[in-house]
Write an enzyme that holds these catalytic residues in place. Structure first.
Site, PDB file in Angstrom:
ATOM      1  N   THR A 125       0.817  -1.215   0.000  1.00  0.00           N
ATOM      2  CA  THR A 125       0.000   0.000   0.000  1.00  0.00           C
ATOM      3  C   THR A 125       0.852   1.268   0.000  1.00  0.00           C
ATOM      4  O   THR A 125       1.969   1.264   0.546  1.00  0.00           O
ATOM      5  CB  THR A 125      -0.903   0.000   1.262  1.00  0.00           C
ATOM      6  OG1 THR A 125      -1.506   1.278   1.398  1.00  0.00           O
ATOM      7  CG2 THR A 125      -0.131  -0.303   2.533  1.00  0.00           C
ATOM      8  N   ASP A 126       0.290   2.345  -0.531  1.00  0.00           N
ATOM      9  CA  ASP A 126       0.996   3.637  -0.468  1.00  0.00           C
ATOM     10  C   ASP A 126       1.071   4.158   0.968  1.00  0.00           C
ATOM     11  O   ASP A 126       1.850   5.071   1.255  1.00  0.00           O
ATOM     12  CB  ASP A 126       0.320   4.667  -1.387  1.00  0.00           C
ATOM     13  CG  ASP A 126      -1.134   4.966  -1.021  1.00  0.00           C
ATOM     14  OD1 ASP A 126      -1.698   4.301  -0.130  1.00  0.00           O
ATOM     15  OD2 ASP A 126      -1.701   5.892  -1.642  1.00  0.00           O
ATOM     16  N   GLU A 127       0.262   3.564   1.882  1.00  0.00           N
ATOM     17  CA  GLU A 127       0.279   4.056   3.269  1.00  0.00           C
ATOM     18  C   GLU A 127       1.621   3.833   3.958  1.00  0.00           C
ATOM     19  O   GLU A 127       1.899   4.431   4.994  1.00  0.00           O
ATOM     20  CB  GLU A 127      -0.822   3.378   4.100  1.00  0.00           C
ATOM     21  CG  GLU A 127      -2.193   3.761   3.634  1.00  0.00           C
ATOM     22  CD  GLU A 127      -3.288   3.557   4.659  1.00  0.00           C
ATOM     23  OE1 GLU A 127      -2.995   3.373   5.844  1.00  0.00           O
ATOM     24  OE2 GLU A 127      -4.454   3.595   4.246  1.00  0.00           O
ATOM     25  N   LYS A 154       2.303  -3.400   7.232  1.00  0.00           N
ATOM     26  CA  LYS A 154       2.533  -3.593   5.792  1.00  0.00           C
ATOM     27  C   LYS A 154       3.984  -3.235   5.444  1.00  0.00           C
ATOM     28  O   LYS A 154       4.621  -3.915   4.632  1.00  0.00           O
ATOM     29  CB  LYS A 154       1.569  -2.730   4.968  1.00  0.00           C
ATOM     30  CG  LYS A 154       0.109  -3.120   5.056  1.00  0.00           C
ATOM     31  CD  LYS A 154      -0.211  -4.506   4.520  1.00  0.00           C
ATOM     32  CE  LYS A 154      -0.146  -4.618   3.019  1.00  0.00           C
ATOM     33  NZ  LYS A 154      -0.621  -5.949   2.546  1.00  0.00           N
TER      34      LYS A 154
HETATM   35  P1  NAD Z   1      -9.962  -7.112   2.566  1.00  0.00           P
HETATM   36  O1  NAD Z   1      -9.917  -6.839   4.021  1.00  0.00           O
HETATM   37  O2  NAD Z   1     -11.197  -6.839   1.794  1.00  0.00           O
HETATM   38  O3  NAD Z   1      -9.583  -8.645   2.300  1.00  0.00           O
HETATM   39  C1  NAD Z   1      -8.560  -9.307   2.996  1.00  0.00           C
HETATM   40  C2  NAD Z   1      -8.839 -10.804   2.895  1.00  0.00           C
HETATM   41  O4  NAD Z   1      -7.780 -11.494   3.583  1.00  0.00           O
HETATM   42  C3  NAD Z   1     -10.156 -11.240   3.533  1.00  0.00           C
HETATM   43  O5  NAD Z   1     -10.905 -12.041   2.639  1.00  0.00           O
HETATM   44  C4  NAD Z   1      -9.735 -12.044   4.763  1.00  0.00           C
HETATM   45  O6  NAD Z   1     -10.621 -13.096   5.077  1.00  0.00           O
HETATM   46  C5  NAD Z   1      -8.363 -12.561   4.330  1.00  0.00           C
HETATM   47  N1  NAD Z   1      -7.497 -12.875   5.472  1.00  0.00           N
HETATM   48  C6  NAD Z   1      -7.286 -12.118   6.579  1.00  0.00           C
HETATM   49  N2  NAD Z   1      -6.454 -12.756   7.422  1.00  0.00           N
HETATM   50  C7  NAD Z   1      -6.115 -13.927   6.831  1.00  0.00           C
HETATM   51  C8  NAD Z   1      -5.284 -15.012   7.214  1.00  0.00           C
HETATM   52  N3  NAD Z   1      -4.626 -15.007   8.389  1.00  0.00           N
HETATM   53  N4  NAD Z   1      -5.148 -16.052   6.358  1.00  0.00           N
HETATM   54  C9  NAD Z   1      -5.821 -16.073   5.171  1.00  0.00           C
HETATM   55  N5  NAD Z   1      -6.639 -15.073   4.770  1.00  0.00           N
HETATM   56  C10 NAD Z   1      -6.782 -14.014   5.597  1.00  0.00           C
HETATM   57  O7  NAD Z   1      -8.727  -6.327   1.961  1.00  0.00           O
HETATM   58  P2  NAD Z   1      -8.531  -5.664   0.528  1.00  0.00           P
HETATM   59  O8  NAD Z   1      -9.012  -4.272   0.590  1.00  0.00           O
HETATM   60  O9  NAD Z   1      -9.031  -6.570  -0.495  1.00  0.00           O
HETATM   61  O10 NAD Z   1      -6.929  -5.613   0.480  1.00  0.00           O
HETATM   62  C11 NAD Z   1      -6.194  -6.669  -0.092  1.00  0.00           C
HETATM   63  C12 NAD Z   1      -4.711  -6.342   0.002  1.00  0.00           C
HETATM   64  O11 NAD Z   1      -4.449  -5.108  -0.676  1.00  0.00           O
HETATM   65  C13 NAD Z   1      -4.212  -6.164   1.433  1.00  0.00           C
HETATM   66  O12 NAD Z   1      -2.942  -6.713   1.526  1.00  0.00           O
HETATM   67  C14 NAD Z   1      -4.168  -4.640   1.599  1.00  0.00           C
HETATM   68  O13 NAD Z   1      -3.165  -4.285   2.526  1.00  0.00           O
HETATM   69  C15 NAD Z   1      -3.808  -4.200   0.198  1.00  0.00           C
HETATM   70  N6  NAD Z   1      -4.283  -2.861  -0.168  1.00  0.00           N
HETATM   71  C16 NAD Z   1      -5.622  -2.555  -0.141  1.00  0.00           C
HETATM   72  C17 NAD Z   1      -6.029  -1.296  -0.572  1.00  0.00           C
HETATM   73  C18 NAD Z   1      -7.476  -0.899  -0.604  1.00  0.00           C
HETATM   74  O14 NAD Z   1      -7.770   0.259  -0.943  1.00  0.00           O
HETATM   75  N7  NAD Z   1      -8.409  -1.767  -0.312  1.00  0.00           N
HETATM   76  C19 NAD Z   1      -5.092  -0.353  -0.985  1.00  0.00           C
HETATM   77  C20 NAD Z   1      -3.743  -0.686  -0.915  1.00  0.00           C
HETATM   78  C21 NAD Z   1      -3.349  -1.953  -0.546  1.00  0.00           C
HETATM   79  O1  DAU Z   2      -4.081   4.033   0.601  1.00  0.00           O
HETATM   80  C1  DAU Z   2      -4.326   2.668   0.562  1.00  0.00           C
HETATM   81  C2  DAU Z   2      -5.149   2.235   1.754  1.00  0.00           C
HETATM   82  O2  DAU Z   2      -6.470   2.706   1.525  1.00  0.00           O
HETATM   83  C3  DAU Z   2      -5.152   0.738   1.989  1.00  0.00           C
HETATM   84  O3  DAU Z   2      -3.848   0.317   2.298  1.00  0.00           O
HETATM   85  C4  DAU Z   2      -6.115   0.336   3.109  1.00  0.00           C
HETATM   86  O4  DAU Z   2      -6.186  -1.077   3.206  1.00  0.00           O
HETATM   87  C5  DAU Z   2      -7.472   0.894   2.779  1.00  0.00           C
HETATM   88  O5  DAU Z   2      -8.363   0.623   3.856  1.00  0.00           O
HETATM   89  C6  DAU Z   2      -7.404   2.403   2.533  1.00  0.00           C
HETATM   90  O6  DAU Z   2      -7.059   3.102   3.756  1.00  0.00           O
HETATM   91  P1  DAU Z   2      -7.768   4.482   4.172  1.00  0.00           P
HETATM   92  O7  DAU Z   2      -7.634   4.663   5.625  1.00  0.00           O
HETATM   93  O8  DAU Z   2      -7.330   5.599   3.295  1.00  0.00           O
HETATM   94  O9  DAU Z   2      -9.285   4.106   3.749  1.00  0.00           O
HETATM   95  P2  DAU Z   2     -10.687   4.372   4.462  1.00  0.00           P
HETATM   96  O10 DAU Z   2     -11.741   3.987   3.474  1.00  0.00           O
HETATM   97  O11 DAU Z   2     -10.754   3.792   5.815  1.00  0.00           O
HETATM   98  O12 DAU Z   2     -10.698   5.959   4.604  1.00  0.00           O
HETATM   99  C7  DAU Z   2     -10.588   6.804   3.469  1.00  0.00           C
HETATM  100  C8  DAU Z   2     -10.630   8.230   3.950  1.00  0.00           C
HETATM  101  O13 DAU Z   2     -11.936   8.509   4.448  1.00  0.00           O
HETATM  102  C9  DAU Z   2      -9.684   8.515   5.098  1.00  0.00           C
HETATM  103  O14 DAU Z   2      -9.183   9.836   4.954  1.00  0.00           O
HETATM  104  C10 DAU Z   2     -10.567   8.418   6.352  1.00  0.00           C
HETATM  105  C11 DAU Z   2     -11.915   8.904   5.834  1.00  0.00           C
HETATM  106  N1  DAU Z   2     -13.098   8.287   6.467  1.00  0.00           N
HETATM  107  C12 DAU Z   2     -13.172   6.919   6.545  1.00  0.00           C
HETATM  108  C13 DAU Z   2     -14.253   6.298   7.134  1.00  0.00           C
HETATM  109  C14 DAU Z   2     -14.325   4.801   7.224  1.00  0.00           C
HETATM  110  C15 DAU Z   2     -14.135   9.091   6.960  1.00  0.00           C
HETATM  111  O15 DAU Z   2     -14.100  10.335   6.842  1.00  0.00           O
HETATM  112  N2  DAU Z   2     -15.195   8.470   7.540  1.00  0.00           N
HETATM  113  C16 DAU Z   2     -15.312   7.122   7.672  1.00  0.00           C
HETATM  114  O16 DAU Z   2     -16.314   6.632   8.240  1.00  0.00           O
END
Ligand code: NAD
Ligand code: DAU
Length: 339
Positions: A125-127, A154
């Site tokens: 992730t970019d985080e 991460k």
């Molecule tokens: P998500 O939470 O929707 O899915 C994660 C999945 O991993 C779930 O299905 C969960 O059951 C499974 N999991 C959790 N613990 C596990 C374990 N111990 N063994 C096997 N499976 C397990 O997450 P996502 O949003 O789909 O993110 C997927 C990947 O991408 C993650 O690595 C996250 O850090 C990365 N990522 C997500 C975002 C985003 O915006 N969603 C952005 C940047 C990076």
């Molecule tokens: O940047 C990549 C990341 O993006 C991933 O690595 C993470 O897995 C993914 O969850 C996401 O993280 P964020 O914290 O940016 O996503 P989230 O949807 O939780 O929040 C997006 C923005 O919205 C953040 O600035 C917080 C704000 N927010 C979020 C929630 C859930 C609110 O204002 N209200 C809310 O209820």
């Protein structure tokens, strides 16, 4: 080609399974997931029912099961997405984040190295780069400066994967993408939470001043980038993946767009207490993946958001079931003390 996707019942993992099945129909795909609160087999049920993809319920921290699976299946490519992924949950409790994201990744790369997996793609992730000011972009060489326990876990996993590339000539690439959005997105994250709350006539809890900026990437564009990294990405390299030029927006504007698309009143917006150490802005420089692998995001934000809103409208039972379950106690806990 034998391919393993971890976290395949989650948001990005399930979209990736659909995408790979469509784009590389000859690949034999195994979908692995522990089915935590975030995993939902319904996300890939059509492919499972038709026998196009096989499913393994396994915990990536369980080295015995993981090694047995790798010994049996001899994967060529592993896409590693299994993780605890929600920042707010990591603030409530960091333990599961270290266990799955750090220890689980170590178990997987040990097995992938032992069983000679040809390519390992670690989805990060970019985080991990921390928070940006109003200008500038994260490049792949920006120093890591994670803020939340999620981001720190991460970053640790990224370093572990890259250390295997250096020490063992392990063929892995690390991807760091911006915020994804699209279908099957668990409604704890901003976009699906606000779409579904608005559809239910519930408040949209906007953290702080609503001016934190995120850079939105349509999940299918992300999957396309991951496939290119798997097929052509260089070992030991990091690739940033981000959205179209119009994708960088303050949360306030995203909230406005969702509300407008659903024809809801602005009274639904409820400013609430901020997330601790809330990163102000994320934005990535994607020159490297564009120049090396010819990848660029294709979906403009408004178009992707409209498709996403339409999907949540057409799939109410998918998210209503989630929101009526154990999710409710998390929601109470996260939002009750924000004022
Ligand atoms: P998500 O939470 O929707 O899915 C994660 C999945 O991993 C779930 O299905 C969960 O059951 C499974 N999991 C959790 N613990 C596990 C374990 N111990 N063994 C096997 N499976 C397990 O997450 P996502 O949003 O789909 O993110 C997927 C990947 O991408 C993650 O690595 C996250 O850090 C990365 N990522 C997500 C975002 C985003 O915006 N969603 C952005 C940047 C990076
Ligand atoms: O940047 C990549 C990341 O993006 C991933 O690595 C993470 O897995 C993914 O969850 C996401 O993280 P964020 O914290 O940016 O996503 P989230 O949807 O939780 O929040 C997006 C923005 O919205 C953040 O600035 C917080 C704000 N927010 C979020 C929630 C859930 C609110 O204002 N209200 C809310 O209820």
């Amino acid at each position: 080609m034998k391919v393993l996707v971890t976290g395949a019942a989650g948001f990005i993992g399930s979209n990736l399974v659909h995408f790979l099945h469509r784009e590389r129909p000859s690949w034999k795909i195994t979908a692995l997931d522990l089915l935590t609160y975030a995993g939902n087999l319904k996300n890939i049920s059509t492919l499972l029912d038709e026998g196009r993809v096989s499913f393994e319920k396994a915990d990536i921290t369980d080295s015995e099961s993981i090694n047995a699976l790798f010994e049996r299946d001899k994967y060529d490519i592993v896409f590693h997405l299994a993780a605890e992924s929600h920042v707010d949950r990591s603030i409530m409790s960091a333990r599961e984040f270290v266990s799955t994201n750090v220890m689980g990744t170590q178990v997987l790369i040990d097995a992938a190295y032992k069983y000679k997996v040809a390519k390992f793609v670690h989805i990060s992730t970019d985080e991990v780069y921390g928070s940006l000011g109003p200008t500038g972009f994260f490049t792949e060489s920006t120093p890591l400066d994670p803020t939340s326990p999620y981001a720190a876990s991460k970053a640790a996993s990224d370093l572990m994967v890259l250390s295997f590339c250096k020490t063992h000539n392990f063929n892995a690439s690390v991807t760091r993408c911006t915020n994804n959005y699209g279908f099957y997105h668990f409604p704890e994250k901003l976009i699906p939470l606000f779409i579904t709350n608005a559809m239910e006539g519930k408040k949209l809890p906007l953290y702080g001043d609503g001016m934190n900026v995120r850079s939105w990437l349509f999940v299918e564009d992300h999957c396309d980038g991951l496939l290119r990294v798997a097929e052509k990405g260089r070992a030991g390299e990091v690739y940033n993946i981000g959205g179209t030029p119009d994708c960088e927006l303050p949360n306030r504007d995203v909230t406005f767009m969702i509300r407008e698309m659903l024809g809801k009143s602005k009274d639904l917006i409820q400013p609430v207490g901020d997330r601790p150490a809330h990163d102000r802005r994320y934005a990535v420089d994607t020159t490297k993946i564009k120049n090396e692998l010819g990848w660029e995001a294709k979906t403009p934000f408004k178009q992707g958001l409209e498709k996403t809103v339409a999907w949540y409208n057409a799939n109410r039972s998918w998210w209503e079931e989630i929101k009526s379950g154990q999710y409710r106690s998390y929601y109470e806990k996260n939002y009750s003390n924000r004022g």
